[in-house]
Design a protein around this motif. Structure first.
Motif, short mmCIF file in Angstrom:
data_model
loop_
_atom_site.label_atom_id
_atom_site.label_comp_id
_atom_site.label_asym_id
_atom_site.label_seq_id
_atom_site.Cartn_x
_atom_site.Cartn_y
_atom_site.Cartn_z
N ASP A 1 0.83 -1.21 0.00
CA ASP A 1 0.00 0.00 0.00
C ASP A 1 0.87 1.26 0.00
O ASP A 1 0.55 2.23 -0.69
CB ASP A 1 -0.95 0.00 1.20
CG ASP A 1 -1.97 1.12 1.12
OD1 ASP A 1 -2.65 1.22 0.07
OD2 ASP A 1 -2.06 1.92 2.08
N GLN A 2 1.96 1.25 0.75
CA GLN A 2 2.88 2.40 0.74
C GLN A 2 3.44 2.61 -0.67
O GLN A 2 3.58 3.75 -1.12
CB GLN A 2 4.04 2.18 1.71
CG GLN A 2 3.67 2.32 3.16
CD GLN A 2 4.86 1.98 4.06
OE1 GLN A 2 5.65 1.07 3.77
NE2 GLN A 2 5.00 2.73 5.14
N GLY A 3 3.77 1.51 -1.34
CA GLY A 3 4.28 1.60 -2.70
C GLY A 3 3.25 2.14 -3.67
O GLY A 3 3.56 2.96 -4.54
N LYS A 4 2.01 1.71 -3.51
CA LYS A 4 0.92 2.22 -4.35
C LYS A 4 0.76 3.72 -4.17
O LYS A 4 0.59 4.47 -5.13
CB LYS A 4 -0.38 1.47 -4.03
CG LYS A 4 -1.54 1.84 -4.92
CD LYS A 4 -2.74 0.98 -4.60
CE LYS A 4 -3.88 1.27 -5.56
NZ LYS A 4 -5.03 0.39 -5.32
N ALA B 1 1.52 6.80 -6.93
CA ALA B 1 0.56 7.85 -7.24
C ALA B 1 1.17 9.23 -6.97
O ALA B 1 1.04 10.15 -7.79
CB ALA B 1 -0.72 7.66 -6.43
N ARG B 2 1.82 9.37 -5.85
CA ARG B 2 2.42 10.65 -5.45
C ARG B 2 3.49 11.10 -6.44
O ARG B 2 3.60 12.27 -6.76
CB ARG B 2 2.99 10.51 -4.04
CG ARG B 2 3.38 11.78 -3.37
CD ARG B 2 3.72 11.61 -1.89
NE ARG B 2 4.76 10.61 -1.63
CZ ARG B 2 4.55 9.41 -1.08
NH1 ARG B 2 3.33 9.03 -0.72
NH2 ARG B 2 5.55 8.57 -0.88
N HIS B 3 4.26 10.16 -6.94
CA HIS B 3 5.34 10.49 -7.87
C HIS B 3 4.92 10.34 -9.34
O HIS B 3 5.76 10.47 -10.23
CB HIS B 3 6.58 9.64 -7.57
CG HIS B 3 7.20 9.99 -6.27
ND1 HIS B 3 8.03 11.07 -6.10
CD2 HIS B 3 7.09 9.42 -5.04
CE1 HIS B 3 8.42 11.15 -4.84
NE2 HIS B 3 7.85 10.16 -4.18
N ARG B 4 3.64 10.07 -9.56
CA ARG B 4 3.04 10.02 -10.90
C ARG B 4 3.75 9.06 -11.85
O ARG B 4 4.00 9.37 -13.01
CB ARG B 4 2.95 11.43 -11.48
CG ARG B 4 2.10 12.38 -10.66
CD ARG B 4 1.91 13.76 -11.26
NE ARG B 4 2.99 14.30 -12.03
CZ ARG B 4 3.96 15.10 -11.54
NH1 ARG B 4 3.97 15.43 -10.29
NH2 ARG B 4 4.89 15.58 -12.34
N ASP C 1 -1.03 3.26 -16.75
CA ASP C 1 -1.78 2.85 -15.55
C ASP C 1 -1.47 1.43 -15.10
O ASP C 1 -1.55 1.13 -13.92
CB ASP C 1 -3.29 2.99 -15.79
CG ASP C 1 -3.73 4.45 -15.87
OD1 ASP C 1 -3.00 5.33 -15.38
OD2 ASP C 1 -4.80 4.70 -16.46
N ASN C 2 -1.14 0.56 -16.05
CA ASN C 2 -0.81 -0.83 -15.69
C ASN C 2 0.69 -1.04 -15.53
O ASN C 2 1.15 -2.15 -15.36
CB ASN C 2 -1.36 -1.80 -16.74
CG ASN C 2 -0.68 -1.65 -18.08
OD1 ASN C 2 0.14 -0.76 -18.32
ND2 ASN C 2 -1.02 -2.55 -19.00
N TYR C 3 1.45 0.05 -15.62
CA TYR C 3 2.91 0.04 -15.51
C TYR C 3 3.55 -0.84 -16.57
O TYR C 3 4.64 -1.37 -16.39
CB TYR C 3 3.36 -0.34 -14.09
CG TYR C 3 2.76 0.59 -13.07
CD1 TYR C 3 3.21 1.89 -12.95
CD2 TYR C 3 1.69 0.19 -12.28
CE1 TYR C 3 2.63 2.77 -12.05
CE2 TYR C 3 1.11 1.06 -11.38
CZ TYR C 3 1.58 2.36 -11.27
OH TYR C 3 1.00 3.23 -10.38
N GLY C 4 2.87 -0.96 -17.72
CA GLY C 4 3.37 -1.74 -18.84
C GLY C 4 4.25 -0.96 -19.79
O GLY C 4 4.70 -1.49 -20.78
N ALA D 1 9.29 0.48 -0.92
CA ALA D 1 7.85 0.28 -1.09
C ALA D 1 7.47 0.19 -2.57
O ALA D 1 6.67 -0.67 -2.96
CB ALA D 1 7.07 1.40 -0.40
N LEU D 2 8.04 1.06 -3.40
CA LEU D 2 7.76 1.01 -4.83
C LEU D 2 8.20 -0.32 -5.43
O LEU D 2 7.50 -0.88 -6.27
CB LEU D 2 8.47 2.17 -5.55
CG LEU D 2 7.81 3.52 -5.46
CD1 LEU D 2 8.76 4.62 -5.88
CD2 LEU D 2 6.53 3.56 -6.28
N ALA D 3 9.34 -0.82 -5.00
CA ALA D 3 9.85 -2.08 -5.53
C ALA D 3 8.89 -3.23 -5.22
O ALA D 3 8.64 -4.09 -6.07
CB ALA D 3 11.24 -2.36 -4.98
#
Length: 193
Positions: free
Chosen positions: A114-117, A121-124, A131-134, A184-186
């Motif tokens: 959740d922190q990564g999510k 969002a915060r870092h766009r 949106d799917n990080y593809g 968290a992002l990883a």
């Protein structure tokens, strides 16, 4: 990202390759890649990126960076040094044609995920990586890469040890990441679904 830089990045990422790539020639040339990047472009080593399903232009840019020495790597530099432009295009097309790696089995730590999510969002992150990080154009697919590789890549961008395509968008974006954000992002990007 500043508006002028964003416009320049969009212009750079929209350029089309000069010649059509040959996927079969890329497959043949990729035979030396399987040792590290795995059969069908999916690695077993969490510190090495899977290339299967990666964006063609992103792969081409990275090979150009390795070939020129702009992106320093003791293994990839010598391997890319003798690649022709045609071979770069063919390798990019081949790996892009393969199905991407599936997310790893298991459930990530819910709080860290959740922190990564929230950090994404915060870092766009989706503004370039979709949106799917593809990924899109020269912006790589970042979903389903291993957390070890993603964390290293983000730390390298933050330290300006790894070049970005175009106007240093990733160096600028990663510059504001904390170690906690990166961890968290990883975790989140490994299984963003």
């Amino acid at each position: 990202m500043r508006p002028v830089l964003a416009a320049f990045a969009a212009l750079c990422l929209s350029a089309t390759p000069l010649a059509a790539a040959d996927i079969e020639a890329g497959r043949q040339r990729a035979e030396t890649c399987v040792t590290c990047h795995g059969t069908e472009g999916i690695t077993a080593d969490p510190s090495i990126p899977s290339l299967a399903g990666q964006r063609e232009r992103y792969l081409q840019w990275q090979l150009v960076f390795f070939r020129s020495g702009r992106r320093a790597n003791p293994i990839m530099g010598p391997l890319a040094a003798d690649l022709t432009d045609e071979e770069l295009r063919n390798l990019g097309a081949y790996f892009a044609s393969l199905p991407r790696a599936n997310p790893p089995a298991g459930t990530p730590d819910p709080a860290l995920h959740d922190q990564g999510k929230q950090a994404a969002a915060r870092h766009r992150c989706a503004s370039c990586h979709q949106d799917n990080y593809g990924g899109s154009q020269a912006a790589p697919a970042i979903a389903h890469q291993t957390r070890a590789y993603t964390a290293k890549a983000l730390r390298d961008y933050r330290a300006n040890a790894r070049p970005s395509v175009g106007v240093a968008a990733m160096n600028e974006a990663a510059g504001g990441l904390t170690d906690d954000d990166i961890a968290a992002l990883a975790v989140y990007l490994e299984q963003p679904e």
